[in-house]
Design a protein around this motif. Structure first.
Motif: not given
Length: 109
Positions: A36-52
């Protein structure tokens, strides 16, 4: 057994960090609610804004009504081209794998 229940205001990761640039490291350990946390960060994941990303993966049902999340998390993160690069803190009991910490990084093309 729960004796009291509290309502807690929650905010999506994407909304909380919407004005931030790149995030170098994100640790997620939320007792079975990782997907659920990952689903709430999908925009950041799609934009590759999180390195690790470090996340706890579960192989058994550890909490009431919370299923193992290993494959769900691998599949979800793969959609955003985040790949498993390392594991640590592997825990097992009675010859059964319980959980481990996993590290994901977006694969550069």
């Amino acid at each position: 057994n729960l004796k009291k229940k509290f309502k807690v205001k929650a905010i999506k990761f994407d909304n909380f960090f919407k004005k931030k640039g790149k995030i170098d490291f994100c640790k997620i350990d939320v007792q079975g609610e990782e997907i659920n946390v990952l689903k709430g960060m999908s925009k950041h994941l799609k934009a590759k804004k999180i390195e690790l990303i470090k996340i706890e993966l579960s192989f058994i049902e550890r909490y009431e009504k919370v299923k193992p999340n290993f494959f769900d998390i691998l599949i979800f993160l793969n959609k955003f081209n985040y790949k498993l690069i390392s594991i640590s803190k592997i825990k097992y009991k009675d010859e059964k794998l319980l959980l481990m910490d996993a590290f994901f990084c977006h694969k550069k093309k």
